[in-house]
Design an enzyme around this catalytic site. Structure first.
Site, PDB file in Angstrom:
ATOM      1  N   HIS A 377      27.111-133.338 107.273  1.00 45.30           N
ATOM      2  CA  HIS A 377      28.385-133.274 108.723  1.00 45.30           C
ATOM      3  C   HIS A 377      28.754-132.412 108.394  1.00 45.30           C
ATOM      4  O   HIS A 377      30.105-132.858 109.328  1.00 45.30           O
ATOM      5  CB  HIS A 377      28.792-134.655 108.674  1.00 45.30           C
ATOM      6  CG  HIS A 377      27.516-135.832 109.419  1.00 45.30           C
ATOM      7  ND1 HIS A 377      27.268-136.547 110.156  1.00 45.30           N
ATOM      8  CD2 HIS A 377      27.375-136.452 108.584  1.00 45.30           C
ATOM      9  CE1 HIS A 377      26.033-137.158 111.068  1.00 45.30           C
ATOM     10  NE2 HIS A 377      26.022-137.302 109.078  1.00 45.30           N
ATOM     11  N   LYS A 568      40.732-137.197 118.341  1.00 46.89           N
ATOM     12  CA  LYS A 568      40.247-136.966 117.646  1.00 46.89           C
ATOM     13  C   LYS A 568      41.105-137.125 116.250  1.00 46.89           C
ATOM     14  O   LYS A 568      41.580-136.981 116.322  1.00 46.89           O
ATOM     15  CB  LYS A 568      39.518-135.994 117.643  1.00 46.89           C
ATOM     16  CG  LYS A 568      40.286-134.655 118.134  1.00 46.89           C
ATOM     17  CD  LYS A 568      38.673-133.231 118.150  1.00 46.89           C
ATOM     18  CE  LYS A 568      38.476-133.574 119.760  1.00 46.89           C
ATOM     19  NZ  LYS A 568      37.413-133.736 119.626  1.00 46.89           N
ATOM     20  N   ARG A 569      40.072-137.211 114.842  1.00 49.19           N
ATOM     21  CA  ARG A 569      40.783-137.474 114.077  1.00 49.19           C
ATOM     22  C   ARG A 569      42.184-135.359 114.449  1.00 49.19           C
ATOM     23  O   ARG A 569      41.630-134.760 114.441  1.00 49.19           O
ATOM     24  CB  ARG A 569      40.032-136.792 112.928  1.00 49.19           C
ATOM     25  CG  ARG A 569      40.679-136.404 111.813  1.00 49.19           C
ATOM     26  CD  ARG A 569      40.086-136.426 110.595  1.00 49.19           C
ATOM     27  NE  ARG A 569      38.482-135.839 110.646  1.00 49.19           N
ATOM     28  CZ  ARG A 569      38.083-134.593 109.829  1.00 49.19           C
ATOM     29  NH1 ARG A 569      39.360-134.498 109.335  1.00 49.19           N
ATOM     30  NH2 ARG A 569      36.996-134.204 110.506  1.00 49.19           N
ATOM     31  N   LYS A 574      40.488-128.693 114.812  1.00 50.89           N
ATOM     32  CA  LYS A 574      40.473-129.577 115.818  1.00 50.89           C
ATOM     33  C   LYS A 574      41.471-128.748 116.905  1.00 50.89           C
ATOM     34  O   LYS A 574      41.344-128.904 118.158  1.00 50.89           O
ATOM     35  CB  LYS A 574      40.883-130.984 115.933  1.00 50.89           C
ATOM     36  CG  LYS A 574      39.084-130.861 114.924  1.00 50.89           C
ATOM     37  CD  LYS A 574      38.902-132.905 114.792  1.00 50.89           C
ATOM     38  CE  LYS A 574      38.389-133.027 114.004  1.00 50.89           C
ATOM     39  NZ  LYS A 574      36.403-133.287 114.730  1.00 50.89           N
ATOM     40  N   THR A 676      31.170-135.671 118.567  1.00 50.98           N
ATOM     41  CA  THR A 676      30.251-136.864 119.437  1.00 50.98           C
ATOM     42  C   THR A 676      31.107-137.350 120.586  1.00 50.98           C
ATOM     43  O   THR A 676      31.421-138.542 121.603  1.00 50.98           O
ATOM     44  CB  THR A 676      29.599-137.965 119.012  1.00 50.98           C
ATOM     45  OG1 THR A 676      30.937-138.929 117.957  1.00 50.98           O
ATOM     46  CG2 THR A 676      28.904-137.801 117.463  1.00 50.98           C
ATOM     47  N   LYS A 680      30.834-138.681 124.648  1.00 54.32           N
ATOM     48  CA  LYS A 680      31.149-140.067 124.908  1.00 54.32           C
ATOM     49  C   LYS A 680      31.342-139.436 126.779  1.00 54.32           C
ATOM     50  O   LYS A 680      31.730-140.326 127.440  1.00 54.32           O
ATOM     51  CB  LYS A 680      31.505-140.937 124.782  1.00 54.32           C
ATOM     52  CG  LYS A 680      30.873-141.167 122.967  1.00 54.32           C
ATOM     53  CD  LYS A 680      32.179-141.868 122.057  1.00 54.32           C
ATOM     54  CE  LYS A 680      31.427-142.111 120.461  1.00 54.32           C
ATOM     55  NZ  LYS A 680      32.533-142.472 119.379  1.00 54.32           N
TER      56      LYS A 680
END
Length: 846
Positions: A377, A568-569, A574, A676, A680
């Site tokens: 992952h 998100k984290r 990111k 993901t 969504k």
């Protein structure tokens, strides 16, 4: 147990029998009352105890699952089905009640039953605690996977850990993240069933020695261990309206002895219970801080505890049916390792087969390599776990011996393929040499598995061409791609029921289990009436979210604004920082009066930073400080808002998804494995702004470039720039960026906290910044201008929204699981025939 009944405790009432298995409104009223009054001991005033009302409703629905659950398990045994066992350190389940009602097909009946009792079911749904069993995307993916497996009627069992304390509760104090314990089990968990009769012993510590048995055979024995008990707790996982209920089995660590009685009698109470406390630490908290040696050891204990308990459980059930005959074990069993965390299972399966069940090394290795499959992952090398050999030898001495032997065999295979290539041998060895020998767990997973998959097309290509290139050259057929997905049941049908109803009214309900049917919505994208209904639903979702935030954080949001979401984290790759730079740019534009054709925007950022991740926590502080300045400036008004959403979790995402207009997926290209959250929000009609990274690439392929806001360097371009990247030069050539950096560096957002953001500023201005945030700034700003132009044209934006939803079919976990099954697992779907008399309404009390 058809027609099972509860008997009321009041002999004077005529209501002597109450159905607990029927699924009509009246059945739910009867069962709810019985649980609420007789089991939970509440007075018949359902409004005063919403927590107990939630418990009573959950128990009523759990009982509808119970018989289906038992029937499913009996069917698998009877059919001698090939089965998959999904090992994951995380299962981020969120709340269970609404999902169980949806999959049983009883939402209307349960809702009406509560209404007739004067209870709003939404209040009960809000009372349920999120299950704290995961950190982010990895755990939520595992939850979506097991939902899809049940819906597809595939015999798959999930195995994980029952953490007492989940991912911490995030509180923002003076703009900074403060972590508080998430004791999600404080009030129990109505959905789980303790199965103490299946408890297992887990070995730790000790040493090994060779012993001779009565037949004169020599076996290696692992002795003088400090054992821990693994107690299983089972949770039902219902498929969608198909009678299948699979199992999620979570292990709790308990001591083999409650306390040392001799030490207790001697007056040393603390020492007498020390072993119990140490044992229970294993499943006390999700992801302990591994910045120190104790934390590292606890993480390894957790991973081995999961692997050993799960494998012993599977093998135990096998030997009950087949004795010590393992000839067909690989034909009937497959273990899917969800990331590198459970990869110690490869050595543990070898140990169990050889040391416990007497198989030869060759037989045990063959079975292991035919049953283990590994999903990777991450592309971040630092996230691929390594354990010091010294720690492994102390904690898992027998496992370390097996790993050394696996590596020796593997090195012989590599040497035979590439004679004399010492560099390659060193690169591929499971044991990394150096000042301290380390076990490369990802390499163990590859060597011990028959399948290795990435989770998006780009991710899988980069694994094969970069991180695992040597292994790909040795075993190209072992590598494959399985693009991630999310379950449409939770992430559209359940979390956005109004939009789901519109879709069903328009194209039927087949999309719930076959998401590609959403493609039919394309035919309605030009329909004015349909677009208006779509827009109205989105606005009502935004209003609900606004009301929720008003109650939770006492903040006001502009419902007409573009809802720009990044949840998100919190991590440098990111690039929440890039989002903040854009917000500062917009702030600067307003302050300078550059507001012609302005589009109002609410930027919402949420996520947790790992407790030891200093830069991530400073990012949260920066978001909070910039937010405070912007939101309190009367010149800004409703034109712009920046808000941090504290304690982001599954139930929070269920509120956010329906309200999102723009989905921020802005990671540095080549760093996000899949993502993901992007799926969504796309499924709920949000439009993505993103780089060519992870699943963004496939989202853009599905929806078309005209319905996706692309920006940024590609992975190849980023790699080509390394070594000659000069962010200072980029800043000097961009007036907008200069002004943004001037506001940051002048301390405008930290006037009373001097220099607190110096490290962040230095990082993004560094020539060695691996995330190249400054390099993508101008492209990102230009893409955001395209967003504004599109949003100004309401009809055009709504059409884009419809087309994003319509083309999200590929990103269903039903498709993902079908891909896993056809390419790796090779399972047969097993229909579950549930006794029809269960549905028969029992006689009502007169």
């Amino acid at each position: 147990m058809p027609n099972q009944r509860f008997v009321t405790s009041n002999p004077n009432t005529s209501a002597t029998n109450v159905s607990i298995l029927g699924i009509t409104k009246e059945d739910f009223i009867d069962a709810f009352k019985w649980y609420y009054v007789h089991l939970l001991g509440r007075e018949e005033n359902f409004h005063t105890s919403p927590f107990y009302a939630c418990e009573a409703l959950s128990m009523s629905i759990r009982d509808r699952l119970m018989e289906r659950w038992k029937t499913t398990n009996k069917t698998y045994v009877k059919m001698e089905s090939r089965q998959v066992f999904y090992l994951s350190m995380e299962f981020l389940m969120g709340r269970t009640l609404s999902n169980a009602m949806l999959n049983l097909g009883i939402i209307d009946e349960a809702t009406q039953a509560m209404h007739d009792l004067g209870i709003e079911i939404e209040e009960l749904l809000d009372r349920e605690q999120d299950a704290g069993l995961g950190n982010g995307g990895l755990g939520r993916l595992a939850a979506c996977f097991i939902d899809s497996c049940a819906t597809l009627q595939l015999p798959v069992t999930g195995y994980g850990l029952r953490y007492e304390y989940g991912m911490f509760t995030q509180v923002i104090v003076n703009g900074e993240q403060v972590e508080k314990p998430d004791h999600w089990l404080r009030q129990g968990n109505v959905w789980e069933i303790e199965r103490r009769e299946y408890s297992l012993r887990i070995k730790l510590g000790g040493h090994t020695e060779v012993q001779e048995n009565e037949q004169g055979e020599h076996r290696i024995c692992w002795i003088s261990t400090q054992d821990v008990l693994a107690v299983p707790f089972d949770t039902p996982i219902p498929g969608f309206k198909n009678n299948t209920v699979n199992t999620l089995r979570l292990w709790k660590a308990v001591a083999t002895e409650e306390f040392n009685l001799d030490e207790f009698n001697a007056g040393d109470y603390a020492e007498s219970v020390a072993s119990k406390v140490k044992a229970e630490h294993i499943t006390m908290v999700l992801y302990p801080n591994d910045a120190n040696e104790n934390g590292k050891e606890l993480r390894l204990r957790q991973q081995y505890f999961l692997a050993s308990a799960s494998l012993q459980d599977v093998i135990g059930h096998w030997t009950q049916q087949h004795g010590n005959e393992f000839g067909n074990f690989a034909k009937k069993s497959c273990f899917q390792l969800n990331d590198t965390h459970p990869s110690i299972a490869i050595a543990e399966l070898m140990r169990l087969l050889m040391d416990v069940h007497g198989l030869s090394w060759a037989a045990a290795r063959e079975i292991t390599q035919e049953t283990m499959a590994y999903t990777n992952h991450t592309l971040l090398p630092e996230a691929l776990e390594k354990w010091p050999v010294s720690l492994m030898q102390r904690l898992l001495p027998r496992l370390m011996e097996i790993i050394f032997e696996i590596n020796a065999c593997f090195m012989s295979e590599v040497a035979a393929r590439w004679p004399g290539d010492i560099d390659r041998l060193n690169r591929m060895s499971i044991i990394e040499e150096g000042d301290q020998q380390q076990v490369r767990m990802a390499y163990l997973a590859i060597v011990g598995s028959f399948s290795v998959n990435g989770v998006a097309q780009l991710h899988s290509q980069l694994l094969q061409q970069g991180l695992f290139r040597d292994f790909y050259e040795l075993w190209p057929d072992k590598f494959n791609n399985k693009t991630n997905g999310v379950t449409s049941r939770r992430w559209l049908a359940s979390c956005n029921p109004e939009l789901a109803a519109l879709i069903t009214d328009t194209i039927g309900d087949g999309w719930i289990t076959n998401l590609v049917e959403l493609k039919k919505l394309e035919l309605f994208a030009e329909d004015t009436g349909f677009r208006n209904r779509w827009y109205s639903i989105k606005q009502r979702a935004k209003q609900r979210f606004i009301a929720h935030k008003k109650q939770q954080q006492d903040i006001d949001l502009n419902p007409e604004a573009l809802f720009d979401i990044q949840v998100k984290r919190i991590h440098e790759y990111k690039r929440q920082i890039l989002n903040v730079l854009h917000v500062i740019h917009l702030y600067d534009c307003i302050k300078r009066g550059d507001t012609l054709n302005w589009v109002a925007r609410c930027v919402l950022i949420g996520g947790k930073a790992a407790p030891g991740y200093v830069m991530a926590k400073k990012t949260i502080k920066l978001i909070s400080n910039v937010s405070q300045v912007i939101n309190s400036d009367p010149d800004i008004g409703d034109k712009l808002g920046l808000f941090f959403l504290p304690d982001y979790r599954v139930s929070g995402m269920e509120m956010i998804c329906p309200a999102a207009d723009l989905s921020e997926q802005i990671s540095t290209a080549g760093k996000e494995a899949s993502g993901t959250g992007n799926m969504k929000m796309m499924m709920n009609g949000a439009i993505t702004i993103g780089t060519l990274d992870g699943a963004n690439i496939e989202i853009r392929e599905e929806v078309g470039d005209e319905n996706f806001f692309l920006f940024g360097l590609t992975e190849d371009q980023i790699e080509a720039r390394r070594g000659r990247y000069d962010p200072e030069a980029i800043i000097a050539l961009d007036d907008d960026l200069q002004r943004v950096m001037q506001l940051l560096e002048s301390g405008h957002f930290n006037q009373f906290e001097p220099r607190i953001f110096d490290d962040l500023i230095a990082a993004i201005k560094s020539k060695d910044d691996p995330w190249m945030t400054i390099a993508d700034f101008r492209s990102y700003i230009n893409a955001q201008k395209r967003v504004e132009a599109a949003y100004r044209d309401k009809n055009h934006w709504v059409k884009m929204s419809i087309l994003n939803c319509a083309n999200s079919g590929k990103f269903s976990t039903d498709r993902t699981i079908n891909d896993y099954n056809s390419g790796i697992w090779k399972l047969e779907a097993v229909p579950v025939q549930y006794p029809p008399e269960i549905y028969t309404k029992n006689p009502r009390p007169s």
